[in-house]
Write an enzyme that holds these catalytic residues in place. Structure first.
Site, PDB file in Angstrom:
ATOM      1  N   GLU A   1      -9.562  53.023  19.560  1.00  0.00           N
ATOM      2  CA  GLU A   1      -9.885  51.608  19.802  1.00  0.00           C
ATOM      3  C   GLU A   1      -9.380  50.687  18.692  1.00  0.00           C
ATOM      4  O   GLU A   1     -10.069  50.450  17.700  1.00  0.00           O
ATOM      5  CB  GLU A   1     -11.416  51.431  19.949  1.00  0.00           C
TER       6      GLU A   1
ATOM      7  N   LYS B   1      -8.435  52.460  24.045  1.00  0.00           N
ATOM      8  CA  LYS B   1      -9.410  51.399  24.334  1.00  0.00           C
ATOM      9  C   LYS B   1      -8.952  50.120  23.641  1.00  0.00           C
ATOM     10  O   LYS B   1      -9.288  49.861  22.485  1.00  0.00           O
ATOM     11  CB  LYS B   1     -10.798  51.826  23.838  1.00  0.00           C
TER      12      LYS B   1
HETATM   13  P1  13P Z   1     -17.710  45.257  23.714  1.00  0.00           P
HETATM   14  O1  13P Z   1     -17.329  45.548  25.133  1.00  0.00           O
HETATM   15  O2  13P Z   1     -19.008  44.520  23.582  1.00  0.00           O
HETATM   16  O3  13P Z   1     -16.599  44.655  22.920  1.00  0.00           O
HETATM   17  O4  13P Z   1     -18.022  46.655  23.046  1.00  0.00           O
HETATM   18  C1  13P Z   1     -17.121  47.666  23.215  1.00  0.00           C
HETATM   19  C2  13P Z   1     -17.125  48.520  22.048  1.00  0.00           C
HETATM   20  O5  13P Z   1     -17.257  49.699  22.164  1.00  0.00           O
HETATM   21  C3  13P Z   1     -16.923  47.909  20.719  1.00  0.00           C
HETATM   22  O6  13P Z   1     -16.620  48.893  19.802  1.00  0.00           O
END
Ligand code: 13P
Length: 349
Positions: free
Chosen positions: A176, A218
């Site tokens: 991510e 992600k």
């Molecule tokens: P959000 O969808 O609130 O951005 O959270 C996703 C997430 O895993 C942040 O690390």
């Protein structure tokens, strides 16, 4: 062994399902509880997360849930591990393994994610507890002269080291890199930065031998900054996001599951839906997407439910219904089948 990991990654990307990110750190979860007037204690975090995982009927829309270490150790009021409740419903259990961000030395305004020390041992322990996927989040800020190459590179390097350790432990990494929405930047600038970040992330993943066939990306959607004066339409966001992903994400990646990043819940759903309209995903074979495109939302799934719960047992059912509704809408969006009417009907009901 990559085969077993690929099977797990594919199960997470099961068509028309997505991930529930419920791994807010203690500090972030407390802040969200406080905003709703709820006491910020371990017990209230436990009750809230029990409400989420016991919501009936989640599994047709949710393939996996990302937990915080604390949640992995918590039980329902009846003494059942919250992780076991998920598994019993057929939802895969994941864990956030980064240790949050810290200021990047000599780079004002920029942050680097920590948590590599001891990660091999922690992953081995999580694997014995039945955890089959993990998450690590890096954050990149857009501002004048930011992000710097230094910040992009250290975060990409850490993401790749984390992903490699995950695969060694037979855990699917969810990678991510989040380009934040804060700021006055345009859609075009977000596209440039996200493109550069993803290039560097995949270069590092390659350098460190991460099997793309056993990981999930992600990313953020490509959006104008929150204080940008030029709004972007659903179609513009879809076009900018898909162009960026097509240019940077190798076809071998098992799937792409967006974070919501603080977008209003219904808007995140509408944007995901726009990316699945026929003019975005087909028309010419050159524009077919090579990977499934889904969601791994935190706030955009949870926020309405948290507000309705307000820490009161009597509100559990309406809060669970709100979570279920967002999960259903996002699952529809992944098939390009969401419409405003779904939300309007829910509001009327
Ligand atoms: P959000 O969808 O609130 O951005 O959270 C996703 C997430 O895993 C942040 O690390």
């Amino acid at each position: 062994m990559i085969n077993a990991l690929t099977v797990t990654a594919q199960a997470l990307m099961e068509p028309s399902k997505g991930l529930l990110a419920m791994d807010e750190s203690v500090g972030t979860c407390n802040r969200r509880l406080a905003e709703c007037g709820i006491a910020q204690t371990e017990e209230f975090r436990r009750r809230y997360r029990e409400l989420l995982v016991t919501a009936p009927g989640l599994s047709p829309f949710i393939s996996g849930a990302i937990l915080l270490d604390e949640t992995l150790r918590q039980n329902t009021r009846d003494g059942v591990l919250l992780a076991d409740v998920l598994r019993a419903a057929g939802i895969l259990v994941g864990i956030k393994v980064d240790a949050g961000t810290t200021a990047l030395a000599d780079h004002p305004g920029e942050r680097v994610t920590e948590g590599l020390d001891g990660l091999r041992e922690r992953l081995a322990r999580f694997a014995t507890l039945g955890v089959c996927f993990a998450k690590w989040r890096a954050v990149l800020v857009i501002a004048d002269g930011l992000p710097t190459q230094a910040c992009i590179q250290v975060n990409a390097h850490a993401l790749a080291r984390y992903a490699s350790l995950c695969q060694e432990a037979q855990i699917v990494p969810v990678v991510e890199p989040e380009v934040l929405m804060d700021g006055g930047h345009t859609l075009t600038r977000c596209a440039e930065v996200t493109t550069e970040v993803l290039h560097q992330v995949f270069e590092q993943l390659h350098e460190q031998g991460v099997a793309l066939e056993a990981m999930i990306l992600k990313p953020n959607m490509v959006l104008p900054g929150l204080s940008c004066g030029e709004p972007a339409s659903l179609a513009e966001v879809a076009e900018a996001t898909l162009s960026c992903l097509r240019r940077t994400v190798p076809a071998a990646v098992v799937g792409v599951a967006f974070l919501s990043g603080g977008q209003p819940a219904t808007l995140a759903t509408a944007r995901l839906n726009a990316m699945h309209q026929p003019n975005q995903t087909s028309g010419s074979p050159a524009f077919e997407l090579p990977w499934p495109l889904s969601f791994s939302f935190g706030r955009a799934l949870q926020q309405p439910a948290l507000g309705l719960w307000a820490g009161k047992d009597g509100n559990r059912v309406i809060a669970q219904n709100a979570l279920l509704h967002r999960a259903r809408c996002n699952a529809a969006a992944v098939q390009g089948a969401y419409s405003d009417a779904m939300d309007e009907e829910a509001r009327a009901a």
